[in-house]
Design a protein around this motif. Structure first.
Motif, short mmCIF file in Angstrom:
data_model
loop_
_atom_site.label_atom_id
_atom_site.label_comp_id
_atom_site.label_asym_id
_atom_site.label_seq_id
_atom_site.Cartn_x
_atom_site.Cartn_y
_atom_site.Cartn_z
N ARG A 1 0.82 -1.21 0.00
CA ARG A 1 0.00 0.00 0.00
C ARG A 1 0.85 1.26 0.00
O ARG A 1 1.87 1.33 0.67
CB ARG A 1 -0.91 0.01 1.22
N ARG A 2 0.38 2.25 -0.73
CA ARG A 2 1.09 3.53 -0.71
C ARG A 2 0.57 4.42 0.41
O ARG A 2 1.32 5.14 1.05
CB ARG A 2 0.89 4.24 -2.04
N ASN A 3 -0.73 4.39 0.60
CA ASN A 3 -1.33 5.24 1.61
C ASN A 3 -1.10 4.64 2.99
O ASN A 3 -1.44 3.49 3.22
CB ASN A 3 -2.84 5.33 1.33
N PRO A 4 -0.48 5.37 3.93
CA PRO A 4 -0.22 4.79 5.24
C PRO A 4 -1.48 4.44 6.03
O PRO A 4 -1.43 3.58 6.90
CB PRO A 4 0.61 5.86 5.95
N ARG B 1 0.00 11.95 3.75
CA ARG B 1 -0.43 11.26 2.54
C ARG B 1 0.69 10.35 2.04
O ARG B 1 1.77 10.26 2.63
CB ARG B 1 -0.81 12.27 1.47
N ALA B 2 0.39 9.73 0.94
CA ALA B 2 1.38 8.81 0.38
C ALA B 2 2.57 9.59 -0.15
O ALA B 2 2.41 10.57 -0.88
CB ALA B 2 0.75 7.99 -0.74
N VAL B 3 3.75 9.19 0.25
CA VAL B 3 4.96 9.76 -0.33
C VAL B 3 5.75 8.64 -0.95
O VAL B 3 6.36 7.85 -0.27
CB VAL B 3 5.82 10.49 0.72
N GLU B 4 5.67 8.53 -2.22
CA GLU B 4 6.49 7.52 -2.88
C GLU B 4 7.05 8.13 -4.15
O GLU B 4 6.32 8.48 -5.07
CB GLU B 4 5.67 6.27 -3.23
N ARG B 5 8.32 8.33 -4.16
CA ARG B 5 8.98 8.79 -5.37
C ARG B 5 10.22 7.93 -5.48
O ARG B 5 11.17 8.10 -4.75
CB ARG B 5 9.35 10.27 -5.24
N THR C 1 13.46 6.66 -6.07
CA THR C 1 14.78 7.06 -6.53
C THR C 1 15.73 5.93 -6.19
O THR C 1 16.08 5.74 -5.04
CB THR C 1 15.23 8.36 -5.84
N ARG D 1 19.03 5.05 -6.21
CA ARG D 1 20.38 5.52 -6.44
C ARG D 1 21.40 4.40 -6.34
O ARG D 1 22.42 4.42 -6.96
CB ARG D 1 20.72 6.64 -5.46
#
Lengths: 134, 162
Positions: B23-26, B78-82, B84, B86
């Motif tokens: 899930r993205r939304n916590p 809210r959902a924080v998914e970016r 990256t 690295r």
């Protein structure tokens, strides 16, 4: 029963004839290994959540999941070895209570840190909280 | 019958855990965690650990997850998914560690292959666990109260506005 079946299949790979019969027989037996398997899977999912997610709240929830897996292991071993004399009867239960208490304290402190962090930085993504990395 | 209940509860717990992972939304993740904990309560009752099951419902589901929900809803996280990536090469470290973990699991399973059959005595009632907790494990119990006091003070200090 599931792990018994898996292990039976692994053992009986040389003689292919009895494999499925052994699988079905093992599937009907009930054992401690199923609880170990479930605990193992929950632990693995929790570790995967800690390692892959970026939201710090979901990382906390994954840690709770790992602690739950440990609790399940303790309860299963207590149940199945209570009369063997090797362990105290309620040691696993008492330890589980302590784990739950420590998890509660950890959640309170961790969420306090999250609140302070969100108030200062307006983010919960762990790779944007990098002031200590310089 | 018991195997059926084990499969049902274990399946619910695993579905909740995987849902927590995906899930993205916590908020939904917290509800998935609640599902997993409720299913584990059924497993504890199957293992005759009644007091632990009640504690699981009251403290884990009733206090800790609700605390998570409070924080998520109060601060409207809210959902924080970016994504990256690295350090993508670190991904390949997962394979040897997974092999080590599965090997440990199979080793443990092989150790306890004989399946000690559980005896009929009912353990895990509140009286038995409480008697043990207040006699043999009294010192850790009292130290736990010190830990909780430290947690309360820490939460108050962390959450206050400066």
């Amino acid at each position: 029963m599931v792990t018994e079946a898996m292990w039976t299949v692994l053992q009986q790979v040389p003689n292919q004839a009895r494999t499925w019969q052994g699988f079905i027989d093992a599937l009907l037996k009930k054992g401690i290994n199923d609880f170990i398997l479930l605990s193992f899977l929950l632990f693995a999912i929790g570790v995967a959540g800690v390692l892959t997610r970026r939201n710090i709240l979901i990382i906390f929830m994954s840690i709770e999941l790992i602690l739950n897996a440990a609790n399940l292991n303790f309860i299963a071993f207590t149940r199945y070895w209570q009369m063997s004399g090797r362990l105290s009867e309620h040691m696993g239960h008492v330890f589980t209570i302590f784990i739950i208490v420590v998890a509660a304290a950890e959640a309170v402190i961790g969420l306090g840190i999250v609140i302070a962090l969100y108030r200062n930085r307006q983010t919960v993504a762990i790779d944007e909280i990098d002031l200590l990395k310089w | 019958m018991e195997q059926l209940f084990f499969v049902i509860f274990a399946g619910i717990a695993l579905i909740g855990a995987v849902n927590l992972l995906l899930r993205r939304n916590p908020l939904y993740a917290a509800l998935s965690l609640l599902t997993t904990m409720a299913a584990l309560t059924g497993l504890y009752i199957m293992l005759k650990a009644y007091f632990i099951a009640v504690i699981q419902v009251i403290i884990y589901a009733g206090a800790i997850v609700v605390l998570f929900l409070f924080v998520i809803m109060l601060f409207n996280i809210r959902a924080v998914e970016r994504q990256t990536d690295r350090r993508g090469y670190l991904k390949w470290l997962a394979l040897p560690f997974a092999i080590i973990l599965i090997g440990q699991f199979l080793y443990i399973v092989r150790l306890f292959e004989e399946n000690p059959t559980p005896v009929g005595t009912e353990i895990g009632f509140t009286e038995a666990v409480g008697r043990k907790l207040f006699t043999a494990y009294l010192l850790p119990f009292e130290l736990t109260s010190v830990l909780i006091l430290a947690a309360i003070i820490g939460a108050v200090v962390l959450a206050q506005k400066e």
